[in-house]
Design a protein around this motif. Structure first.
Motif, PDB file in Angstrom:
ATOM      1  N   LYS A 239       0.835  -1.200   0.000  1.00  0.00           N
ATOM      2  CA  LYS A 239       0.000   0.000   0.000  1.00  0.00           C
ATOM      3  C   LYS A 239       0.873   1.255   0.000  1.00  0.00           C
ATOM      4  CE  LYS A 239      -4.039  -1.756   2.529  1.00  0.00           C
ATOM      5  NZ  LYS A 239      -4.787  -1.656   3.804  1.00  0.00           N
ATOM      6  N   PRO A 240       0.757   2.085  -1.004  1.00  0.00           N
ATOM      7  CA  PRO A 240       1.515   3.347  -1.028  1.00  0.00           C
ATOM      8  C   PRO A 240       0.781   4.429  -0.229  1.00  0.00           C
ATOM      9  CG  PRO A 240       0.333   3.063  -3.088  1.00  0.00           C
ATOM     10  CD  PRO A 240       0.004   1.856  -2.248  1.00  0.00           C
ATOM     11  N   THR A 241       0.960   4.413   1.088  1.00  0.00           N
ATOM     12  CA  THR A 241       0.327   5.422   1.934  1.00  0.00           C
ATOM     13  C   THR A 241       1.151   6.710   1.904  1.00  0.00           C
ATOM     14  OG1 THR A 241       1.450   4.541   3.882  1.00  0.00           O
ATOM     15  CG2 THR A 241      -0.776   3.706   3.412  1.00  0.00           C
ATOM     16  N   LEU A 242       0.645   7.759   2.555  1.00  0.00           N
ATOM     17  CA  LEU A 242       1.255   9.083   2.417  1.00  0.00           C
ATOM     18  C   LEU A 242       2.732   9.135   2.839  1.00  0.00           C
ATOM     19  CD1 LEU A 242       0.776  11.893   1.395  1.00  0.00           C
ATOM     20  CD2 LEU A 242      -0.164  12.529   3.630  1.00  0.00           C
ATOM     21  N   PRO A 243       3.153   8.481   3.921  1.00  0.00           N
ATOM     22  CA  PRO A 243       4.588   8.523   4.242  1.00  0.00           C
ATOM     23  C   PRO A 243       5.470   7.989   3.106  1.00  0.00           C
ATOM     24  CG  PRO A 243       3.355   7.756   6.137  1.00  0.00           C
ATOM     25  CD  PRO A 243       2.380   7.813   4.993  1.00  0.00           C
ATOM     26  N   LEU A 244       5.039   6.914   2.467  1.00  0.00           N
ATOM     27  CA  LEU A 244       5.810   6.354   1.348  1.00  0.00           C
ATOM     28  C   LEU A 244       5.748   7.272   0.130  1.00  0.00           C
ATOM     29  CD1 LEU A 244       5.001   2.518   1.440  1.00  0.00           C
ATOM     30  CD2 LEU A 244       7.096   3.666   2.171  1.00  0.00           C
ATOM     31  N   ILE A 245       4.574   7.841  -0.116  1.00  0.00           N
ATOM     32  CA  ILE A 245       4.412   8.744  -1.256  1.00  0.00           C
ATOM     33  C   ILE A 245       5.320   9.958  -1.092  1.00  0.00           C
ATOM     34  CG2 ILE A 245       2.778  10.292  -2.427  1.00  0.00           C
ATOM     35  CD1 ILE A 245       0.582   8.203  -1.702  1.00  0.00           C
ATOM     36  N   TYR A 246       5.403  10.476   0.138  1.00  0.00           N
ATOM     37  CA  TYR A 246       6.277  11.623   0.424  1.00  0.00           C
ATOM     38  C   TYR A 246       7.739  11.242   0.195  1.00  0.00           C
ATOM     39  CZ  TYR A 246       8.449  15.501   2.963  1.00  0.00           C
ATOM     40  OH  TYR A 246       9.216  16.596   3.298  1.00  0.00           O
ATOM     41  N   LEU A 247       8.118  10.058   0.658  1.00  0.00           N
ATOM     42  CA  LEU A 247       9.507   9.611   0.499  1.00  0.00           C
ATOM     43  C   LEU A 247       9.854   9.405  -0.971  1.00  0.00           C
ATOM     44  CD1 LEU A 247      12.134   8.821   1.897  1.00  0.00           C
ATOM     45  CD2 LEU A 247      11.228   6.496   2.162  1.00  0.00           C
ATOM     46  N   MET A 248       8.883   8.897  -1.738  1.00  0.00           N
ATOM     47  CA  MET A 248       9.108   8.719  -3.175  1.00  0.00           C
ATOM     48  C   MET A 248       9.358  10.056  -3.874  1.00  0.00           C
ATOM     49  SD  MET A 248       9.228   5.752  -4.660  1.00  0.00           S
ATOM     50  CE  MET A 248       8.746   6.106  -6.343  1.00  0.00           C
TER      51      MET A 248
END
Length: 326
Positions: A239-248
């Protein structure tokens, strides 16, 4: 503030109402099919914060409601929510929720899906008894939007290119919509003005968004005993949640490649490395800040409500949404 909703002033002011709701839940769960009773009671009795039924009760009381329909509506909202949990856990292949085995882990996928269907259909049976087409429309629309949100989330799984906008759309549909509906019908049955009904809906929508964003944070920074599920489940499920999306978006090339690989493969073996990168990049701080903003919008939406213990509890709830450990 206490770590649980049940032990703070949020529910103290509606203790009698919550007792009545629990009685409705017990009565309406009954089925002649033993397995339905067994699984439904297992899920309902698993605890949880019961935020959505609490919302119905607090908003109705804050608008001066003196009838009894809010008890049925609170139970209906809880049934809809519980049905989504049963289906969610099957889709996500989850094994732990609220610190206990999930129903699908204990009873199997087929039984969990079918009992979820039972809860949905029982909720709609109960809606008819309220005898309000507008209430039925709000809850029917919410249930449909939630289903769309589930499909949207499924499409986002294992996709490292999901944008923040796409992800927030999932939150609005999958999580915030039922919060919105719960608050909206609470104001509606109290005979509130259209303006106040809309304000209640806005409160619920923003509150639900804040809750989900903090859940995203806790999946990386929480304690499994506190949050009642396995830390890192979102990563395992791709799941690409917001913390991962921000890191990406803001991480180094190496970090971006690591996130991409983990999302695509649902690889939780790199959880520690991902957690370090998320923490150092400010992703958790950013996600928390977005939750705070949503919480503040929720509080602002009910500013015009007359002062009462119920309004105070709603303001406390919007604070709790952000400053919690589970």
């Amino acid at each position: 503030m206490s770590a649980t909703v049940q032990q703070n002033p949020i529910t103290d002011v509606i203790a009698t109402d919550m007792s009545a709701v629990n009685q409705v839940i017990r009565q309406q769960l009954h089925s002649d099919v033993a397995l339905v009773n067994q699984i439904a009671e297992y899920i309902i009795n698993a605890g949880g914060k019961r935020i959505r039924p609490v919302l119905v009760l607090l908003v109705a009381n804050a608008h001066g409601y003196t009838g009894k329909h809010h008890h049925d509506l609170a139970a209906i909202v809880e049934f809809i929510h519980t049905a989504t949990l049963l289906h969610d856990d099957v889709v996500d292949e989850s094994s732990l929720r609220r610190g206990r085995q999930t129903a699908n882990a204990l009873f199997g996928n087929a039984a969990s899906v079918l009992v979820g269907d039972f809860l949905y259909s029982r909720a709609f049976q109960m809606m008819v008894s309220i005898n309000s087409m507008r209430v039925m429309q709000i809850l029917a629309d919410a249930t449909n939007v939630i289903a769309e949100g589930e499909v949207l989330q499924l499409l986002n799984m294992h996709d490292p290119d999901v944008t923040e906008e796409r992800y927030l759309q999932v939150i609005r549909s999958k999580t915030a919509k039922l919060f919105e509906a719960a608050a909206e019908i609470g104001a509606l049955i109290a005979g509130a003005s259209d303006e106040h009904v809309s304000a209640a809906a806005e409160y619920g929508r923003c509150l639900g968004t804040a809750f989900q964003l903090i859940d995203d944070v806790l999946d990386y920074s929480g304690n499994a005993n506190d949050i009642g599920k396995n830390v890192g489940d979102d990563l395992r499920e791709g799941k690409p949640t917001l913390p991962l999306i921000y890191l990406m978006k803001h991480g180094t090339d190496t970090e971006k490649e690591l996130v991409r690989l983990c999302i695509e493969q649902g690889d939780e073996s790199q959880f520690d490395a991902i957690l370090t990168a998320i923490t150092q990049s400010g992703a958790l701080d950013y996600t928390t800040k977005q939750a705070v903003l949503a919480s503040e919008r929720a509080s602002a939406a009910i500013h015009s409500l007359p002062d009462s213990p119920y309004k105070e509890a709603l303001l406390t709830l919007s604070h709790f949404a952000v400053y919690r450990n589970h």
